[in-house]
Scaffold this motif. Structure first.
Motif, PDB file in Angstrom:
ATOM      1  N   GLY A 119       7.172   1.232   8.730  1.00 14.46           N
ATOM      2  CA  GLY A 119       8.227   0.239   8.642  1.00 14.46           C
ATOM      3  C   GLY A 119       8.344  -0.676   9.850  1.00 14.46           C
ATOM      4  O   GLY A 119       8.404  -1.906   9.708  1.00 14.46           O
ATOM      5  N   PRO A 120       8.370  -0.123  11.089  1.00 11.51           N
ATOM      6  CA  PRO A 120       8.480  -1.007  12.255  1.00 11.51           C
ATOM      7  C   PRO A 120       7.306  -1.972  12.401  1.00 11.51           C
ATOM      8  O   PRO A 120       7.493  -3.128  12.770  1.00 11.51           O
ATOM      9  CB  PRO A 120       8.545  -0.017  13.424  1.00 11.51           C
ATOM     10  CG  PRO A 120       9.098   1.236  12.830  1.00 11.51           C
ATOM     11  CD  PRO A 120       8.522   1.297  11.442  1.00 11.51           C
ATOM     12  N   LEU A 121       6.091  -1.500  12.120  1.00  9.87           N
ATOM     13  CA  LEU A 121       4.930  -2.395  12.193  1.00  9.87           C
ATOM     14  C   LEU A 121       5.040  -3.508  11.150  1.00  9.87           C
ATOM     15  O   LEU A 121       4.768  -4.679  11.436  1.00  9.87           O
ATOM     16  CB  LEU A 121       3.634  -1.604  11.968  1.00  9.87           C
ATOM     17  CG  LEU A 121       3.079  -0.801  13.143  1.00  9.87           C
ATOM     18  CD1 LEU A 121       1.849  -0.035  12.698  1.00  9.87           C
ATOM     19  CD2 LEU A 121       2.745  -1.705  14.299  1.00  9.87           C
ATOM     20  N   ILE A 122       5.433  -3.129   9.943  1.00  9.72           N
ATOM     21  CA  ILE A 122       5.569  -4.122   8.868  1.00  9.72           C
ATOM     22  C   ILE A 122       6.646  -5.134   9.217  1.00  9.72           C
ATOM     23  O   ILE A 122       6.485  -6.342   9.001  1.00  9.72           O
ATOM     24  CB  ILE A 122       5.860  -3.412   7.534  1.00  9.72           C
ATOM     25  CG1 ILE A 122       4.636  -2.585   7.099  1.00  9.72           C
ATOM     26  CG2 ILE A 122       6.248  -4.401   6.452  1.00  9.72           C
ATOM     27  CD1 ILE A 122       4.896  -1.648   5.939  1.00  9.72           C
ATOM     28  N   ALA A 123       7.750  -4.649   9.776  1.00  6.88           N
ATOM     29  CA  ALA A 123       8.828  -5.560  10.168  1.00  6.88           C
ATOM     30  C   ALA A 123       8.356  -6.539  11.241  1.00  6.88           C
ATOM     31  O   ALA A 123       8.720  -7.722  11.226  1.00  6.88           O
ATOM     32  CB  ALA A 123      10.034  -4.756  10.662  1.00  6.88           C
ATOM     33  N   ALA A 124       7.544  -6.043  12.182  1.00  8.41           N
ATOM     34  CA  ALA A 124       7.037  -6.930  13.234  1.00  8.41           C
ATOM     35  C   ALA A 124       6.082  -7.979  12.664  1.00  8.41           C
ATOM     36  O   ALA A 124       6.118  -9.147  13.063  1.00  8.41           O
ATOM     37  CB  ALA A 124       6.341  -6.109  14.314  1.00  8.41           C
ATOM     38  N   LEU A 125       5.240  -7.565  11.733  1.00 13.04           N
ATOM     39  CA  LEU A 125       4.279  -8.502  11.141  1.00 13.04           C
ATOM     40  C   LEU A 125       4.958  -9.573  10.293  1.00 13.04           C
ATOM     41  O   LEU A 125       4.448 -10.689  10.162  1.00 13.04           O
ATOM     42  CB  LEU A 125       3.267  -7.732  10.288  1.00 13.04           C
ATOM     43  CG  LEU A 125       2.218  -6.940  11.053  1.00 13.04           C
ATOM     44  CD1 LEU A 125       1.500  -5.953  10.127  1.00 13.04           C
ATOM     45  CD2 LEU A 125       1.205  -7.863  11.714  1.00 13.04           C
ATOM     46  N   THR A 126       6.088  -9.237   9.701  1.00 11.67           N
ATOM     47  CA  THR A 126       6.794 -10.188   8.827  1.00 11.67           C
ATOM     48  C   THR A 126       8.016 -10.788   9.513  1.00 11.67           C
ATOM     49  O   THR A 126       8.925 -11.275   8.851  1.00 11.67           O
ATOM     50  CB  THR A 126       7.216  -9.496   7.517  1.00 11.67           C
ATOM     51  OG1 THR A 126       8.015  -8.345   7.821  1.00 11.67           O
ATOM     52  CG2 THR A 126       5.996  -9.062   6.715  1.00 11.67           C
ATOM     53  N   ASP A 127       8.029 -10.731  10.835  1.00  6.72           N
ATOM     54  CA  ASP A 127       9.144 -11.323  11.584  1.00  6.72           C
ATOM     55  C   ASP A 127       9.274 -12.801  11.220  1.00  6.72           C
ATOM     56  O   ASP A 127       8.275 -13.520  11.174  1.00  6.72           O
ATOM     57  CB  ASP A 127       8.883 -11.181  13.090  1.00  6.72           C
ATOM     58  CG  ASP A 127      10.118 -11.475  13.925  1.00  6.72           C
ATOM     59  OD1 ASP A 127      10.646 -12.600  13.819  1.00  6.72           O
ATOM     60  OD2 ASP A 127      10.541 -10.598  14.682  1.00  6.72           O
ATOM     61  N   ALA A 166       0.817  -1.215   0.000  1.00  8.58           N
ATOM     62  CA  ALA A 166       0.000   0.000   0.000  1.00  8.58           C
ATOM     63  C   ALA A 166       0.851   1.265   0.000  1.00  8.58           C
ATOM     64  O   ALA A 166       0.521   2.248  -0.665  1.00  8.58           O
ATOM     65  CB  ALA A 166      -0.943  -0.005   1.198  1.00  8.58           C
ATOM     66  N   VAL A 167       1.971   1.262   0.749  1.00  8.62           N
ATOM     67  CA  VAL A 167       2.757   2.500   0.884  1.00  8.62           C
ATOM     68  C   VAL A 167       3.991   2.543  -0.015  1.00  8.62           C
ATOM     69  O   VAL A 167       4.592   3.607  -0.178  1.00  8.62           O
ATOM     70  CB  VAL A 167       3.188   2.707   2.353  1.00  8.62           C
ATOM     71  CG1 VAL A 167       1.989   2.928   3.242  1.00  8.62           C
ATOM     72  CG2 VAL A 167       4.032   1.537   2.858  1.00  8.62           C
ATOM     73  N   SER A 207      12.614  -0.826   2.156  1.00  5.11           N
ATOM     74  CA  SER A 207      13.091   0.300   2.963  1.00  5.11           C
ATOM     75  C   SER A 207      12.264   1.552   2.728  1.00  5.11           C
ATOM     76  O   SER A 207      12.522   2.587   3.348  1.00  5.11           O
ATOM     77  CB  SER A 207      14.569   0.586   2.635  1.00  5.11           C
ATOM     78  OG  SER A 207      14.706   0.914   1.255  1.00  5.11           O
ATOM     79  N   ARG A 208      11.267   1.473   1.855  1.00  3.10           N
ATOM     80  CA  ARG A 208      10.472   2.655   1.490  1.00  3.10           C
ATOM     81  C   ARG A 208       9.087   2.634   2.137  1.00  3.10           C
ATOM     82  O   ARG A 208       8.131   3.139   1.586  1.00  3.10           O
ATOM     83  CB  ARG A 208      10.334   2.740  -0.031  1.00  3.10           C
ATOM     84  CG  ARG A 208      11.676   2.922  -0.730  1.00  3.10           C
ATOM     85  CD  ARG A 208      11.549   3.177  -2.221  1.00  3.10           C
ATOM     86  NE  ARG A 208      11.054   2.028  -2.952  1.00  3.10           N
ATOM     87  CZ  ARG A 208       9.850   1.941  -3.500  1.00  3.10           C
ATOM     88  NH1 ARG A 208       9.009   2.945  -3.399  1.00  3.10           N
ATOM     89  NH2 ARG A 208       9.493   0.868  -4.165  1.00  3.10           N
TER      90      ARG A 208
END
Length: 587
Positions: free
Chosen positions: A181-189, A166-167, A175-176
């Protein structure tokens, strides 16, 4: 298909279709469920049918109602309500990537819907940008594609990828992804157990949205309004306990249980219904009462594991959404508390005190930071040196500081101008500086064994210094209503003071450990004070009517605890120690 459904248009690469139900004369959506090659056809079809029945029982505006499952040789089709709108995939392809606000609105709605699905023990199993419709009534999930075999953590990973798309326009974390970014990183841990639950993600995303009005969310302003149709706000299911954090195993209690004590005697203590003290003539006779909080049964959760650097300070943002943690190496870690994830690490911070201002601006040492981006908003090295102790005014306009010579000065953040320097009488830098919640009073604490109250508007001292501690005053905290100041000392006591009269309220609270009290904090209701010091425990004191310890201490740390704080709205305590860990207790 099945002698009943006439397929009209593919909306997700041939796996989701708009169709017409010839039997009842209405449009529906069909989503393909592929059968795993090694699955028994009959057993798989039966399991898929049961899953479809359970999904059909779910009721949420973000979930298209399921009507039936049509089994075929190598899979099956779920039949759902037809929803008019563009898919997320088409929207991003045609209009470009979404703004932060639009992506947060879509993501929060999806996360809310997933929370309902997961609470029922089910999963979507096929979440893609092509199975998210941006409809007039809001974002709707269609095409449940394997809820009988997929799990909730699979959906969370897919949600992370969807938000990234989406973003950034890329169907993968990049990295964009900006602030998300932090939420996405947590969801795809890579570790599924570390992915935060959907309800927590929904709460985190809603903080990027405009305030709620009587009719729902305010629509996005500007050109982005065309990308997502404004939707009514749908209250999410109550979030689950903070399962995103790691529980600490139960340990045997090494200390006796303390019970609250009520101070009574020949004198009088008059208390109004709300707990406000009308008169405070109290004698020292203490009689124990049985009522108290069974803190022995409260087990902590780990916000931050030990990492070799002791925790020196921590602070909640005014809305409780962020927790900032400063370690002895000067690194500041900012945690998103609803989601339980690390948002930002500021490497060149300050190991001293932390203070949040409005808009989540964070004061640490000589600088004011944006805690989400790590950007330096203001820096005043000439005024706020390393020997200074500072505090942020609640309105975010002023920094109060006491320098190494014990001089108090007020700094206007917008202009950089300072007030005249006023001697505090502490004989050196203050141990603590703190504002009352409304900003009308400032307290300074010193190693001379006193605390002082000041008028920030004039810079004048309010009354005489507060004396009574037998050692240096190391810390201070105001009650939420600003009427009471709690101070901790090297004499291992905690005292309460009436900020209007400057008088001590009753006898001091005497800690069990033989050492310094490093920090104190009031809870959101002003009924409890937490204190920490040279023991691996947090003591809770009940200040309603000047009662004593509420029960057993809060345990879990392995050494000295330097800082403690309460959530500003909820009964949650958090503490950080020299073992490098930060623990959280839900009281």
């Amino acid at each position: 298909m099945a002698g009943r459904y006439r397929m009209l248009e593919s909306i997700d690469a041939g796996t989701v279709w708009t169709a017409h139900d010839e039997r009842v004369g209405r449009h529906v959506s069909l989503a393909w469920l592929a059968r795993p090659r090694d699955a028994d056809p009959e057993a798989w079809a039966a399991a898929a049918a049961r899953a479809a029945d359970r999904i059909a029982a779910l009721r949420h505006p973000g979930i298209a109602a399921v009507h039936a499952l049509v089994a075929e040789v190598d899979g099956g089709w779920t039949v759902t309500d037809h929803v008019t709108g563009r898919t997320l995939a088409r929207t991003v392809t045609e209009d470009g990537v979404m703004t932060l606000e639009d992506a947060a609105r879509v993501g929060a709605r999806i996360a809310d819907a997933l929370a309902v699905v997961h609470a029922a023990g089910l999963a979507h199993g096929g979440l893609t940008p092509g199975r998210v419709l941006l409809a007039e009534q809001g974002t709707v999930l269609i095409g449940f594609g394997g809820g009988h075999t997929a799990t909730a953590v699979d959906d969370l990973w897919s949600l992370g990828v969807l938000l990234a798309f989406a973003v950034s326009g890329e169907p993968r974390p990049t990295s964009r992804t900006g602030p998300l970014g932090p939420l996405i990183a947590a969801l795809t841990d890579p570790d599924p157990a570390r992915r935060p639950p959907a309800a927590r993600i929904a709460a985190a995303l809603r903080r990027y949205l405009p305030p709620v009005t009587a009719s729902g969310w305010a629509p996005p302003a500007g050109p982005s309004a065309s990308a997502v149709v404004p939707v009514p706000h749908v209250a999410p299911a109550p979030p689950p306990p903070l399962t995103g954090f790691v529980p600490v195993p139960a340990a045997p209690l090494a200390r006796p249980v303390l019970r609250r004590r009520l101070l009574i005697g020949a004198g009088a203590l008059v208390v109004v219904a709300g707990g406000g003290i009308l008169a405070s003539k109290v004698l020292s006779t203490a009689v124990p009462i049985a009522k108290g909080i069974d803190t022995a049964m409260i087990r902590p959760r780990v916000v931050m594991k030990a990492n070799g650097a002791g925790v020196r300070a921590l602070a909640y943002s005014p809305d409780g959404s962020l927790l900032a943690v400063a370690d002895e190496n000067g690194a500041i870690r900012v945690w998103d508390m609803p989601a339980g994830i690390l948002v930002r690490t500021i490497e060149d911070g300050y190991a001293g005190s932390l203070h949040f201002g409005p808009g989540a601006a964070l004061l640490s040492g000589p600088a004011v930071w944006d805690p989400r981006t790590g950007e330096t908003l203001h820096r005043f090295p000439d005024v706020l040196g390393s020997e200074c102790t500072t505090a942020f005014s609640p309105d975010g306009r002023t920094i109060a500081t006491v320098d190494g010579k014990g001089l108090l000065v007020f700094l206007d953040i917008s202009t950089g101008r300072t007030s005249d320097r006023v001697p505090t009488g502490h004989g050196g830098s203050a141990s603590a500086v703190t504002y009352s919640p409304d900003g009308s009073v400032l307290a300074t604490c010193g190693q001379d064994g006193s605390a002082s109250l000041w008028d920030p508007a004039s810079g004048d001292r309010l009354g005489e210094p507060l004396t009574g501690h037998a050692g240096g005053v190391t810390c201070g905290a105001f009650s939420p209503d600003g009427r009471t100041l709690a101070t901790g000392s090297a004499d291992r006591t905690v005292r309460l003071w009436d900020t209007a009269t400057g008088r001590s309220l009753g006898d001091p609270f005497v800690t069990e450990w033989k050492g310094v009290v490093f920090d104190v904090a009031f809870d959101a209701e002003g009924e409890k004070v937490a204190s920490v010091g040279q023991e691996p425990s947090v003591t809770l004191w009940d200040v309603h009517g000047l009662l004593r310890s509420t029960g057993s201490p809060l345990l879990g740390h392995d050494g000295v605890i330097m800082s403690v704080a309460f959530h500003p709205r909820e009964q949650i305590a958090v503490a950080g120690g020299l073992d490098g860990s930060v623990l959280l207790w839900e009281l």
